[in-house]
Design a protein around this motif. Structure first.
Motif: not given
Length: 156
Positions: A150, A154, A23-24, A9
């Motif tokens: 972030r 994360d 992305t996440e 991520p």
């Protein structure tokens, strides 16, 4: 067979000079063509090039990212080689000199990623030596993740 890149991520990767940010969630990329790929953790920002060793790394990074551009490659390589020669003239440490020579040889053979790995070791050693001497340098490399995107949760 394509190269498979696994990205954490918010991890970044530079491909042919383009910064790509995940992305996440975890993701995988398949690279089917020849490309110059540099993981985010090996990318140095220009503002931390505060020493000759770091300037050499940054010039090598630029050379590596634009290796497929034959028009600009010669000029960048000459700049890299000139900086390496200056460092060789200033250095008395045999390991340091060997690493610089290996990096120049690796670029000459078209293996810029190997050259950057060796130069990165020099930058890390220089940063640690400066810290031990009480004159810390700014961190040269990050963990390769985009810190602005972030969240504290994360870190997986």
């Amino acid at each position: 067979m394509p190269l498979r890149l696994e990205l954490r991520p918010f991890e970044q990767v530079m491909i042919n000079g383009v910064v790509i940010t995940n992305t996440e969630s975890r993701a995988a990329l398949l690279i089917h063509n020849q490309a110059q790929i540099l993981p985010g953790r090996m990318v140095m920002q220009e503002e931390v090039t505060v020493s000759p060793v770091r300037r050499l790394y940054f010039t090598g990074q630029s050379l590596f990212m634009h290796w497929l551009d034959e028009g600009g490659r010669s000029e960048r390589y000459q700049s890299f080689e000139g900086q390496a020669t200056q460092l060789l003239l200033l250095s008395v440490d045999p390991d340091f000199r060997t690493t610089i020579k290996e990096a120049v040889s690796a670029f000459a053979a078209g293996n810029g990623f190997h050259a950057l790995k060796r130069l990165r070791e020099m930058v890390v050693a220089e940063t640690q030596a400066a810290q031990a001497a009480g004159t810390p340098l700014p961190e040269a490399f990050t963990d390769g993740r985009n810190q602005a995107l972030r969240k504290p949760s994360d870190d997986r």
